[in-house]
Design a protein around this motif. Sequence first.
Motif, short mmCIF file in Angstrom:
data_model
loop_
_atom_site.label_atom_id
_atom_site.label_comp_id
_atom_site.label_asym_id
_atom_site.label_seq_id
_atom_site.Cartn_x
_atom_site.Cartn_y
_atom_site.Cartn_z
N ARG A 282 -7.45 -5.76 0.55
CA ARG A 282 -7.96 -5.49 -0.80
C ARG A 282 -6.88 -5.76 -1.85
NH1 ARG A 282 -10.69 0.12 -2.82
NH2 ARG A 282 -12.43 -0.69 -1.57
N ARG A 283 -5.65 -5.31 -1.57
CA ARG A 283 -4.57 -5.51 -2.55
C ARG A 283 -4.32 -7.00 -2.78
NH1 ARG A 283 -2.52 -3.49 -7.02
NH2 ARG A 283 -0.29 -3.89 -7.28
N ALA B 220 -6.48 -2.12 3.63
CA ALA B 220 -6.00 -1.84 2.28
C ALA B 220 -5.19 -3.02 1.73
CB ALA B 220 -5.16 -0.57 2.27
N PRO C 261 -3.88 0.42 -3.69
CA PRO C 261 -4.51 1.22 -2.62
C PRO C 261 -3.58 2.35 -2.17
CG PRO C 261 -3.80 -0.92 -1.77
CD PRO C 261 -3.54 -0.95 -3.23
N TYR D 83 -7.80 5.13 -1.73
CA TYR D 83 -8.45 4.14 -0.87
C TYR D 83 -9.04 4.81 0.37
CZ TYR D 83 -9.16 0.22 2.26
OH TYR D 83 -9.72 -0.67 3.13
N ASP D 84 -8.29 5.74 0.97
CA ASP D 84 -8.77 6.39 2.20
C ASP D 84 -7.90 7.62 2.45
OD1 ASP D 84 -10.22 6.91 4.46
OD2 ASP D 84 -9.88 4.95 5.38
N VAL E 83 0.86 -1.18 0.00
CA VAL E 83 0.00 0.00 0.00
C VAL E 83 0.90 1.23 0.00
CG1 VAL E 83 -0.16 -0.09 2.51
CG2 VAL E 83 -1.87 1.19 1.24
#
Length: 444
Positions: free
Chosen positions: A121-122, A118, A77, A99-100, A50
């Motif tokens: 998700r990755r 994150a 992300p 992502y955020d 990330v």
Amino acid sequence: MDHATVLLVDDEEDLRRSLGQGLELSGQDVFATGVAEDALERISRDFYGVLITDIRMPGTDGFQVMKQAFEIDPALPVVLITGHGDVPLAVEAMRAGAYDFLEKPFSVSHLASVVERALDRRRLVLENRKLREELADRTGLESRLVGRTPAMELLRRNVTALATTDADVLILGETGSGKEVVSRALHDEGPRKDKPFVALNCGALPAEIIESELFGHEKGAFTGASGQRIGKLEHAHGGTVFLDEIESMPLELQVKLLRVIENRTIERLGSNKPIELDVRFIAATKEDLEAAGKEGRFRLDLFYRLNVVNVAIPPLRDRPEDIPLLFRHLTVEARARYRREIPDIGDDYLAGLMARDWPGNVRELRNVADRFVLGLEQMPEPQSGSGASLFEQVASYERTLIAAELKRNDGAIKPTYENLGLSRKALYEKMRKYELGKDAVLSA
């Protein structure tokens, strides 16, 4: 998959050091830098990690860093660090795919939890890419009999070995496990592939017409026989006859089938003239035929004749590790049939599929894949009566997988983390989390 890396870009050295140390204490590998280009050089489509970047930096700001990262991989992300006045810019960045974002001041524990999500998700993105690549590379048997588990590798080896022979085969498998798929593979991968493949479901044919269907008849052989009919066995000359649900075949017809298998000749109904038959017989059953024979429901002599070579298909519940690859394969097939795009397949969704029992095996999973592509499938429910949340079920399954792999390797750590695609550090962390000491595993 390698251990994850957190790329941290911030021009404030003190903040960069404190955030980096905090993330390392939470178990992350961190590459911290004040130069965005140094972080961007580490990003690729295969990069497992990330990117965290401050928005306000001299030279290249965080927004530009994110855009450059997305040029390498739009699915990476990116977490943005913002000051109070930068919130509108951060919201714009979220619309652009971030992502955020975290507004200063924030706790390192909050950042660590964002990073963990994150990375999940990755990992899913990379696994799905890998699955797509594997599916694209699969040809022949691997595209028919999909799976990476030892049980599926053994099944493919057995089919490959038997396909080039003329040996009759008995396929054992539960409902929906893919018995006809295996039988077609045995035919298509062998020398009979250009000859007929004739499939008969013994449980779907009325008892009074099975004999005529199999052997054919001459004109006038029985009331309504207005002409000669070539039976399925004769039509399959040179090829393969697949007899599914053979346990449903009437006992009196089993006697005639046994004679055909032993002599390789048939006689049409209403005729005494033997006809030479060059066919390979593949029978399939979901029952224990030997037990059925002892109960008088199936002829034991036919069972012994068919059971010289048998192939067992593992039920789906015994190979849940194959479900992500198999499900994606089935969604690709469904996309071709329905001309629909495949929706995103989420990690939680796959975990839910892996937690199910699948009494209908691959056929049931195919139905779910069809509904998924059509937009009709909801998140799989936990097993009834389990009382466990999805998170608890997935954790339980992960613990089971790790324990099984450790036991298979006699407690050896290196082959375990390599086979599971983990780093040594990640395996030790999970062993601590699930209380999997080597002694406990080996005695399990």
